[in-house]
Structure formats: structure tokens, C-alpha cells
Design an enzyme around this catalytic site. Structure first.
Site, mmCIF file in Angstrom:
data_model
loop_
_atom_site.group_PDB
_atom_site.id
_atom_site.type_symbol
_atom_site.label_atom_id
_atom_site.label_comp_id
_atom_site.label_asym_id
_atom_site.label_seq_id
_atom_site.Cartn_x
_atom_site.Cartn_y
_atom_site.Cartn_z
ATOM 1 N N LYS A 173 56.356 -77.540 70.636
ATOM 2 C CA LYS A 173 55.283 -76.730 70.048
ATOM 3 C C LYS A 173 54.029 -77.581 69.997
ATOM 4 O O LYS A 173 54.111 -78.810 69.928
ATOM 5 C CB LYS A 173 55.661 -76.289 68.624
ATOM 6 C CG LYS A 173 54.917 -75.062 68.150
ATOM 7 C CD LYS A 173 55.536 -73.799 68.709
ATOM 8 C CE LYS A 173 54.852 -72.550 68.225
ATOM 9 N NZ LYS A 173 55.686 -71.368 68.512
HETATM 10 P P1 NAD Z 1 47.931 -63.759 66.542
HETATM 11 O O1 NAD Z 1 46.940 -64.840 66.335
HETATM 12 O O2 NAD Z 1 47.838 -62.910 67.756
HETATM 13 O O3 NAD Z 1 47.941 -62.777 65.284
HETATM 14 C C1 NAD Z 1 48.119 -63.233 63.984
HETATM 15 C C2 NAD Z 1 47.819 -62.080 63.037
HETATM 16 O O4 NAD Z 1 48.108 -62.510 61.710
HETATM 17 C C3 NAD Z 1 46.363 -61.637 63.047
HETATM 18 O O5 NAD Z 1 46.294 -60.236 62.869
HETATM 19 C C4 NAD Z 1 45.802 -62.328 61.826
HETATM 20 O O6 NAD Z 1 44.653 -61.672 61.285
HETATM 21 C C5 NAD Z 1 46.990 -62.207 60.898
HETATM 22 N N1 NAD Z 1 46.917 -63.130 59.775
HETATM 23 C C6 NAD Z 1 46.520 -64.421 59.760
HETATM 24 N N2 NAD Z 1 46.524 -64.887 58.504
HETATM 25 C C7 NAD Z 1 46.929 -63.863 57.727
HETATM 26 C C8 NAD Z 1 47.103 -63.706 56.357
HETATM 27 N N3 NAD Z 1 46.825 -64.730 55.544
HETATM 28 N N4 NAD Z 1 47.538 -62.500 55.877
HETATM 29 C C9 NAD Z 1 47.788 -61.476 56.722
HETATM 30 N N5 NAD Z 1 47.625 -61.563 58.048
HETATM 31 C C10 NAD Z 1 47.199 -62.745 58.533
HETATM 32 O O7 NAD Z 1 49.362 -64.485 66.456
HETATM 33 P P2 NAD Z 1 50.727 -63.979 67.065
HETATM 34 O O8 NAD Z 1 50.860 -64.544 68.423
HETATM 35 O O9 NAD Z 1 50.869 -62.527 66.828
HETATM 36 O O10 NAD Z 1 51.766 -64.796 66.160
HETATM 37 C C11 NAD Z 1 52.173 -64.332 64.888
HETATM 38 C C12 NAD Z 1 53.463 -65.016 64.488
HETATM 39 O O11 NAD Z 1 54.468 -64.732 65.460
HETATM 40 C C13 NAD Z 1 53.412 -66.541 64.398
HETATM 41 O O12 NAD Z 1 54.281 -66.972 63.381
HETATM 42 C C14 NAD Z 1 53.939 -66.980 65.746
HETATM 43 O O13 NAD Z 1 54.472 -68.295 65.714
HETATM 44 C C15 NAD Z 1 55.015 -65.955 65.961
HETATM 45 N N6 NAD Z 1 55.408 -65.769 67.358
HETATM 46 C C16 NAD Z 1 54.512 -65.454 68.307
HETATM 47 C C17 NAD Z 1 54.930 -65.258 69.621
HETATM 48 C C18 NAD Z 1 53.979 -64.837 70.713
HETATM 49 O O14 NAD Z 1 54.463 -64.587 71.822
HETATM 50 N N7 NAD Z 1 52.696 -64.723 70.469
HETATM 51 C C19 NAD Z 1 56.281 -65.406 69.948
HETATM 52 C C20 NAD Z 1 57.192 -65.702 68.940
HETATM 53 C C21 NAD Z 1 56.732 -65.881 67.651
#
Ligand code: NAD
Length: 420
Positions: free
Chosen positions: A110
Site C-alpha cells: 500500500k
Molecule cells: P474515494 O476517494 O473515491 O471516495 C471516498 C469517499 O469518502 C468520498 O465520497 C469522500 O467524500 C468520503 N469521505 C471522506 N471522508 C469522509 C468522512 N469523514 N465522512 C464521510 N465521508 C467521507 O475513495 P474510494 O476509492 O471510494 O475508497 C473508499 C474506501 O474503500 C477506502 O477505505 C479504500 O481503502 C477502500 N477501497 C477502495 C478500493 C478502490 O478500488 N477504490 C478497493 C478496495 C477498498
């Protein structure tokens, strides 16, 4: 938001290790091997200077390579102000177990840069990305370490990352996944994590003799994972009744119009103020009554301090490590079931694997093939987890970790790293 507000005395990395210790006992992995498997292989920290608008700032970036016994290191890069070494270690370790669990030929890694992409211009994001990926490029490579998007990063940033690596090493699209289609990205990668969340939730419902049709869903975070999970839940006939993001939250008991909401977010940057909805404040999103609660933003948001307030039947972990071990104990006592991150959000890395394969083959797959293979891998992995949990009378989480640990242990032995 309770990120890092968990009053747990343990760091996120220590919490993951606590879970691994439990699973190690179930899987019968010797203690001295556990000590080795828990720790990352390599950790890099780089300074990232940024000269912009007449001022010099500097940021810190990390790449943690946790384990590569089963294949090249694999894992996302996060841009967020809370990024720190312990969190990146925890996320890197989770990637080792996730790729092993879904049985794709990768290890775990990561990366992260402690910065706030929400207040940065495109030029600043480009400069940071270029410097970060240039400075870690010596440990990357299609057969060494393959980054992908995570919170705060996206396909565009992966395109810049690929170019930074390519300037030093020559064109190599397989060095990152989650790229734009124009650069060898895969169809279906953008929606894969959210789609995977719903494939797993739907399998879970089936096993319980239920259906997602009419189920009430609440989602924290409406970024890549949250928005596509919402869209896929809605496609299955579920009612997504509340969602939020960092700027605000909304609720409509009849169900939100998700395609319209996605369009609204594209133009306004937030779900806040969407038509025909009432506002929901901050963490209140976690306490809305529903069938499925999907945390899809930051880690450690459901802890022993607030888990008692959760009023969902099932928590599906779209985010990584959103429920702390203490929070999970409270949920278990309340009868709230948790579908763990290792399986629930594994659709993203699975389609990243398909993208890597396509880049190496220099041959693009059709969307139907991506979709079929994704369903097959996720459904098969989930069935294995449920069967293992039944057989060993353990939680789904323990089953995920134990299955993954055995695979990494066996691969390490086969390489001759470990002789016990
Ligand atoms: P992203 O940046 O696309 O979206 C994150 C979202 O969370 C946004 O809408 C943001 O406004 C919101 N957010 C941030 N802080 C917040 C808060 N304090 N309260 C409420 N909402 C809040 O990120 P993502 O890629 O969707 O990732 C989200 C989670 O999923 C992370 O934990 C990431 O590690 C996990 N994840 C992502 C992927 C991927 O393919 N992108 C894969 C597996 C896991």
C-alpha cells in the site's frame, strides 16, 4: 467522523495483527512463522517538495511492501491528510491477505501521501504524483510492485503514475492498474469494487434465504466504492435510503435516485443538497436503521465506543478496516453480522488483476468476460469463506484471515523462505 478517533490503544496495524494472531491459531501456522508473516518486507518514506503559487511546501509519501510470496506486491495509493506509517502498514498487510483470499497471483502493498487532494489544484496533484512515483519507481515494476487507486486517487492519477515510471524504465502499462482506458485501463475497473460489494451482499442474502429486493441500504462515503455500490444495490432492487460524503449527508426513505445522484455529485462535488432528501449530519449516517450498512470511506469508523448505536442487520465493509476488533465484539453481541473487507471489497483488486493480465497479453477483454470472471472469483471465494467458517465454527473474518494465511504460508514454504 471517527477515523482514528477509536480510543483503542492499538494502532490500525496492531489491530490487523491481533486478527492475524487469532486466525493463525485456527490455521495452525507456527508462532515464529506468524511473527515473520505479520511484518512488512520493505518500507519506503519519501519527501515530496512542492513549489506552487510562490510557496514551497513539502509532503511525506510512503510505499510499504508487505509480502510477495504469492506474486508481485499489489495495492493502492491513498492521498489523504490522515495518511501515516502505521495506517499504510495496516492497509499493506490487508492487501496480502485479500489477494491470497481471492487467490490471484499477487502479494500485498500500500502507498500513501499525507496531503489533502480536495484543496489542491490539478497542477499541484500532477506535481505531487510525478515526484512521488519517480521517487519510489526503483521498487515498482509489472513483476515487482503494481500500484492502483485508493481514497483520494483515481484513474487520472494512475495515468500520471504510469508516465512517471515509464520516463525512467520505458513504457510499461502493467506497472499500475486502474488507469484510463486510453492508456490500457480495463473496462469495468472503475465500478469493480462497488459491484463486488453487491455481488457479495447478494450471495450473503441468498444464503440466508433473503433477497436484496426492497432491502434498505445506507452508505457512508460516495466516492468510487460508495457510489458504485449504491448503483449496483439499486440495480438489484434495493432501496438506498441514506448516503453521505465528507461535505454532508442525505436521506430519503423512499430510496434515492442513484443515477441522478451520481450526476449531481459530478457537477456539484457532493451529495449535500440533493433533491427530495433530508440532511443527515456527519456520523449520524452510521446510526440509521437499515438492513445493510456499507462504510465506504475511512477506516476505524465503527469502534467499541459507537458500535452500540449501529442499527443495521448487516455491515458490509466497503472500506478497508472500518470496524475495529472492539467494535466488532460489540456488533457480535448485538447480533449484527459483518461481511469483512477482505472479501467484501475484493472486486477492485480482482479486476485490477484482469487489467494486469490484459496489459501483459496486450489484448483487451470484453466487458462480459470481465463481469463473468469477477462473479466467478468472488462467488467461489465467498462460498469457501462461508464453508470454512461453518466447519471451524469461527467468524467470517477469522475464516478470511485463516484461509489467506494458509495460502501465504504454503507459498513461502514452497519458495524455501520458511522451512518450518
Ligand atoms: P474515494 O476517494 O473515491 O471516495 C471516498 C469517499 O469518502 C468520498 O465520497 C469522500 O467524500 C468520503 N469521505 C471522506 N471522508 C469522509 C468522512 N469523514 N465522512 C464521510 N465521508 C467521507 O475513495 P474510494 O476509492 O471510494 O475508497 C473508499 C474506501 O474503500 C477506502 O477505505 C479504500 O481503502 C477502500 N477501497 C477502495 C478500493 C478502490 O478500488 N477504490 C478497493 C478496495 C477498498
Amino acid at each position: 467522523m471517527i477515523d482514528d478517533g477509536s480510543n483503542s490503544t492499538l494502532s490500525a496495524f496492531e489491530e490487523v495483527n491481533q486478527r492475524l494472531d487469532e486466525a493463525g491459531e485456527i490455521a495452525g501456522v507456527p508462532e515464529e512463522v506468524m511473527a515473520l508473516l505479520k511484518n512488512p518486507y520493505r518500507e519506503i518514506k519519501v519527501e515530496i517538495p512542492l513549489f506552487s503559487d510562490g510557496r514551497l511546501q513539502h509532503f511525506v509519501g510512503y510505499r510499504i511492501q508487505h509480502n510477495a510470496a504469492r506474486g508481485p506486491y499489489k495495492g493502492g495509493v491513498r492521498y489523504h491528510p490522515h495518511v501515516d506509517l502505521e495506517e499504510v502498514r495496516a492497509l499493506a498487510s490487508l492487501m496480502t491477505w485479500k489477494t491470497a483470499l481471492v487467490n490471484i497471483p499477487f502479494g500485498g502493498a500500500k502507498g500513501g501521501v499525507a496531503c489533502d487532494p480536495l484543496v489542491m489544484t490539478d497542477e499541484e496533484l500532477y506535481a505531487i504524483t510525478n515526484t512521488f512515483f519517480t521517487r519510489i519507481s526503483m521498487i515498482l515494476g509489472p513483476n515487482r510492485d503494481v500500484p492502483a487507486p485508493d481514497m483520494g486517487t483515481n484513474a487520472g492519477i494512475m495515468g500520471w503514475a504510469m508516465a512517471a515510471y515509464g520516463r525512467i524504465n520505458g513504457h510499461a502499462p502493467a506497472v499500475v492498474t486502474g488507469k484510463p482506458l486510453e492508456l490500457g485501463g480495463s473496462v469495468g475497473r472503475e465500478s469493480a469494487t462497488g459491484k463486488g460489494v453487491v455481488i457479495i451482499a447478494s450471495r450473503w442474502a441468498e444464503k440466508k434465504g433473503l433477497s436484496l429486493k426492497g432491502a434498505k441500504v445506507v452508505i457512508q462515503g460516495f466516492g468510487n466504492v460508495g457510489s458504485f455500490a449504491a448503483l449496483n444495490f439499486a440495480d438489484q432492487g434495493a432501496r438506498v435510503i441514506a448516503v453521505n460524503d465528507v461535505r454532508g449527508g442525505i436521506r430519503n426513505d423512499k430510496g434515492l435516485n442513484i443515477p441522478a445522484l451520481m450526476e449531481y455529485v459530478r457537477t456539484t462535488g457532493s451529495v449535500a443538497g440533493f433533491e427530495e432528501s433530508d440532511p443527515v449530519d456527519g456520523d449520524e449516517i452510521l446510526y440509521q436503521p437499515c438492513d445493510y450498512l456499507v462504510p465506504a470511506a475511512l477506516g476505524r469508523v465503527i469502534t467499541e465506543e459507537n458500535a452500540d448505536r449501529v442499527r443495521a442487520s448487516t455491515v458490509v465493509e466497503g472500506a478497508n478496516h472500518p470496524v475495529t476488533p472492539g467494535g466488532e465484539d460489540v456488533l457480535a453481541r448485538k447480533g449484527v453480522e459483518v461481511i469483512p473487507d477482505l472479501i467484501a471489497n475484493s472486486g477492485g483488486v480482482t479486476v485490477s488483476y484482469f487489467e494486469w493480465v490484459q496489459n501483459i497479453q496486450q489484448f483487451a477483454w470484453k466487458e462480459e468476460r470481465i463481469d463473468d470472471e469477477l462473479h466467478e472469483i468472488l462467488q467461489r471465494s465467498f462460498t469457501t469463506v462461508v464453508d470454512f467458517a461453518g466447519e471451524h465454527q469461527c467468524s467470517l473474518r477469522q475464516a478470511c484471515f485463516a484461509l489467506a494465511l494458509s495460502r501465504v504460508y504454503r507459498a513461502s514454504k514452497a519458495r524455501g523462505y520458511i522451512r518450518v
